[in-house]
Each structure stands twice: as C-alpha cells, then as structure tokens.
Write a protein that holds these residues in place. Structure first.
Motif, PDB file in Angstrom:
ATOM      1  N   UNK A 264      29.634 110.115   2.919  1.00  0.00           N
ATOM      2  CA  UNK A 264      30.069 111.666   2.705  1.00  0.00           C
ATOM      3  C   UNK A 264      31.617 111.242   3.562  1.00  0.00           C
ATOM      4  N   UNK A 265      31.855 112.319   3.282  1.00  0.00           N
ATOM      5  CA  UNK A 265      33.586 112.720   3.719  1.00  0.00           C
ATOM      6  C   UNK A 265      33.298 113.503   5.444  1.00  0.00           C
ATOM      7  N   UNK A 266      34.136 112.536   6.431  1.00  0.00           N
ATOM      8  CA  UNK A 266      33.147 113.103   7.603  1.00  0.00           C
ATOM      9  C   UNK A 266      33.838 114.645   7.885  1.00  0.00           C
ATOM     10  N   UNK A 267      33.317 115.366   9.375  1.00  0.00           N
ATOM     11  CA  UNK A 267      33.849 116.177   9.270  1.00  0.00           C
ATOM     12  C   UNK A 267      35.755 116.294   9.821  1.00  0.00           C
ATOM     13  N   UNK A 268      36.291 117.580   8.472  1.00  0.00           N
ATOM     14  CA  UNK A 268      37.911 117.719   8.976  1.00  0.00           C
ATOM     15  C   UNK A 268      38.342 116.447   8.110  1.00  0.00           C
ATOM     16  N   UNK A 269      38.257 115.538   7.160  1.00  0.00           N
ATOM     17  CA  UNK A 269      38.542 114.935   6.862  1.00  0.00           C
ATOM     18  C   UNK A 269      38.139 112.721   6.849  1.00  0.00           C
ATOM     19  N   UNK A 270      38.961 112.231   6.442  1.00  0.00           N
ATOM     20  CA  UNK A 270      38.684 111.105   6.421  1.00  0.00           C
ATOM     21  C   UNK A 270      38.352 109.922   6.053  1.00  0.00           C
ATOM     22  N   UNK A 271      38.182 108.296   6.444  1.00  0.00           N
ATOM     23  CA  UNK A 271      37.245 106.996   5.760  1.00  0.00           C
ATOM     24  C   UNK A 271      36.419 107.782   5.210  1.00  0.00           C
ATOM     25  N   UNK A 272      35.768 107.678   4.045  1.00  0.00           N
ATOM     26  CA  UNK A 272      34.440 107.401   3.251  1.00  0.00           C
ATOM     27  C   UNK A 272      33.170 107.124   4.748  1.00  0.00           C
TER      28      UNK A 272
END
Length: 460
Positions: A264-272
C-alpha cells in the motif's frame, strides 16, 4: 527276392505309364482337372501356413520386447552393490539422471557471467542494489544528477536445481528444488570476495494433477517470456511472481490458491506499506489453448487487500482483480511473436515487480485499489541455426488516484531492447543486448537508463 520286387515295381511303373499314355482322351481330361484342383488346394494351404508363421513370429517379437522391457526395469532398480559391480550397460540406466528406488533423480542448472555497462540520466544506482544486475524499472534514478558510465561484473544469475520423478502407490510423484544467488549480496562485496547468498527459487512437489509448494504464480505464462540478457526481461510489462501455492491442473485448465500479500501507499504518499494482514489466499485460474501455430492463454486473479494497524485505528479491506492474455504465434519454421497484456485493480505486486502498489489509503484509513495496465510485444528471429535475436517493446501505465497518492509515486515505465545470441556449442550461449528504460513519476518527472549487457552461459 529284393531283385524280383525291384523288377516287379519297374514293370508296374512301366504299365502305369503306358496306361496313362494310351488312356482314352476323355479320361486324360478328367485326370488333369483333378490334378489342377489338388494343386490349387495345396497352394491355398501353403499360403495359410505362411500367414500363421508370420503371425507367430510377430507375437514372439512382442513377447521378447516385453521380456526385455521387464529386464530393463529390473536392472534400473538394482540392489546396493559396489561401484565395480554396478551394471555398465546403457540399457540398464535411465537416459538422463540416476535411479534411487522408484524415482529418477536429475541435477541441472547453468553457470552465467554477466557484464553490464550502464548510464543513467538522473543519478546512479547504489552499489549492491539488484538494479545493477537486472532491469528493475522502479530502481531507475529520477531527479538526480547525471553521472558517468558504470560497469558491473556478476555471476549471481548462476542457478542449479534437483528434480525427482517416479511413482508411489500407483500415483505419479515429482519434486523440484531450485536455488540461485540473485538475492542481496552476502558477506563479500566488490572489493574482495564478491560473495552472494543462495536464495530459494522453487520448492514444490507434484502428485498426479496437484502441485504444492513454491512455484511461479498460476497467473503467469512462462511460455511467452522472451529471451533476454537477464531473466527479468521486459519486467514492467509482464506478470512475474513466485510464491507458495496449491494448484490443480486438468488438461488445459489450472486453478490455484496462492500466498497473499498487500502493498500500500500511505495517504499522501510515502514509504511502501507491506501489510501482511491478509486473511484470504489469492485465487487464480488459467486456460491454455495450444495448437501447431502457437498458443493463447487467458488467466484471471481475484484477491483480498487488507491492512490492520491498531495504533492508527486502521482495519480495512477491499478486493482486487486482474485479467491477463498472452500468446505466441509461430512465423515459419523458427521465428515467432510473443505478446502479453495484463490489466486490473489491486494487482500491483504481480505486475512489473511491484512498480505500482496494490492500493492506497485514504484519509479515513480505507483502502482504494490502484489500477494498472501493462504489456509487451516481442519478435524472435533466427538468423542461422546457432544465431538468433529478440526485439522487445514493453510498457506499464498506472492509474493513481492523485489526491490520495500524491505526486511522488510511479506513473509509468517503458523499455525497448534488442539482442544477439550465439550458441557455438550445445549448452553454451554468448550474447549481447542493448536496452533503454524509462521511469516517470506522477509529477511528470522522469529518468532513463541505457545499458549494454554482455553474457556467457553454460547450461548442464
């Protein structure tokens, strides 16, 4: 007295000859007709006898072959003896491998040396990263500063395997264990010993129509993979996943339940986020239509996406699906075209080596599946019996919900390559490949890579 009998016989024979010679004409005709009928009868009986002899000979040959086969089977299961006492006749050994009880054991693999000469437009891949040895679209640098050419030598694609084939209790049983060195480097590095740790590729057993263990996903079609310098090939456009599963195959149809995993991608982007919270296995089905002109395969995938994080009060799940169509069309005696097209939602880890995540979290912690569309086309041409080339185009497009993923996630990747492979000896391949790859982010920022790959491989 014997002399008188001999003279009497001669006289009788002379009288009989005279009688036949001087008998009435009508009686001679009757005698000739009787003789002709008798001769015809004898010829018919002789032909029947010949047919019986031929049939008996054929039956004897079958019996001899059956006996011979039985002797060979017995010789292939010898009692433990010393090496000097072991049978040396070719008929007493399997054509390949060796016998242990009721099983034929085979060892195989290949040794492969690679040289990659790479140039990146936006930086450099760190030393030891798998992207140095293989084409990993997600590893192409983006947003950095161009550097000079990087050259890497490696033997980490070397591979070996052991297989077993036989019968147990009237059931056909087989097994395969396969290892390579394509995981991250071990205790050594490029400065000293260049050590790499062995990694498990395959470990499964087959019982009649069942397969249990780690194998390529049933959602994948290995038959249409193009020949490339590294086995990953046009990875952004293809289904590529190995995992533990239970598969049943009957004729052209195969179904499986396979190990689940959600990225999954965190809400707003970031590390997997690698969730590892799935409760249900992934389910696949595949149908193969094989004909003299080539083959067409259709595969489907249904899976659960799930993530739990008590610290964030997240307990969410949704479902994903995927369809994949692949084909190989023969052109003439040796050329062919190979195609694959895959699409769906929530199948990111199955396509392009997880270039896209399966889903993304929204502001409430709920999962939204991410859509992908990927494919490749490859043309294989044989120039001479020991010279061949493949020309390949590949692409993947990702349908990111930008408001949730942000702009730093992957939006697309594509590649083009051409190679020339020479087989000077049986089992020996020497080749060169030119490849161009590009990765683009959701923001529109992109980076590319040019690579010349040289390799030599010996399979045994």
């Amino acid at each position: 007295m014997d002399r008188h009998r001999l003279l009497g016989g001669a006289a009788a024979f002379a009288l009989l000859g005279a009688f036949v010679t001087y008998a009435p004409h009508a009686q001679a005709q009757d005698t000739n007709a009787a003789l002709e009928a008798r001769i015809a009868q004898l010829e018919a009986e002789l032909n029947s006898l010949k047919a019986e002899i031929r049939s008996a000979r054929a039956e004897q040959q079958v019996q001899n072959q059956t006996l011979s086969d039985g002797i060979i089977r017995i010789e292939q299961r010898p009692a433990p003896v010393s090496v000097a006492e072991a049978p040396t006749s070719a008929s007493a050994r399997p054509a390949e491998g060796f016998r242990i009880g009721d099983h034929t054991i085979k060892l195989g693999g290949f040794i492969k040396a690679d040289a990659n000469i790479s140039r990146y437009s936006d930086g450099d891949i760190p030393s030891g990263d798998l992207g140095r040895d293989f084409y990993l679209p997600s590893s192409i640098p983006v947003g950095g500063t161009s550097e000079g050419t990087a050259t890497d030598f490696s033997a980490r694609q070397t591979r070996f395997w052991l297989t077993s084939d036989g019968e147990v209790g009237g059931h056909k049983v087989g097994a395969r264990i396969e290892m390579d060195f394509q995981a991250l480097p071990g205790s050594g590095d490029h400065r000293t010993t260049n050590a790499s740790s062995p990694a498990l590729r395959h470990a499964f057993v087959t019982i009649d129509n069942w397969l249990i263990g780690q194998e390529w996903s049933n959602f994948q079609n290995l038959n249409v993979l193009p020949e490339t310098a590294d086995y990953l090939g046009p990875s952004e456009g293809m289904v590529l996943s190995r995992q533990v599963q239970v598969r049943y195959t009957r004729g052209p149809l195969s179904v499986s339940v396979e190990n689940p995993e959600t990225t999954l991608t965190p809400f707003g982007g970031g590390a997997r986020i690698i969730a590892d919270d799935n409760a249900l296995p992934d389910i696949t089905a595949r149908y193969a239509h094989v004909r003299p002109w080539g083959e067409v395969q259709l595969a489907g995938l249904v899976r659960q996406l799930k993530y739990e994080n008590p610290a964030s009060a997240i307990d969410s799940s949704t479902y994903g699906w995927g369809l994949s169509a692949s084909a190989k069309f023969k052109l003439g005696a040796s050329d062919d075209i190979r195609l694959m097209l895959t699409g769906g939602e929530g199948i990111g880890r199955y396509v392009g080596l997880n270039l896209a995540n399966d889903g993304v979290l929204d502001a409430s912690g709920d999962i939204e599946a991410i859509g992908v569309l990927a494919g490749y086309a490859a043309y294989r041409h044989v120039w001479q019996p020991n010279w061949r080339s493949s020309f390949i185009l590949s692409h993947q497009e990702i349908d990111n919900p930008e408001a949730l993923t942000g702009l730093s996630v992957n939006r697309s990747a594509s590649s083009a390559r051409a190679n020339l492979i020479w087989t000077p000896l049986t089992g020996v391949d020497v080749g060169a490949e030119l490849m161009f790859g590009k990765r683009e982010l959701q923001s529109g920022q992109s980076g590319d890579m040019n690579r010349l790959s040289l390799f030599a491989k010996y399979g045994f």
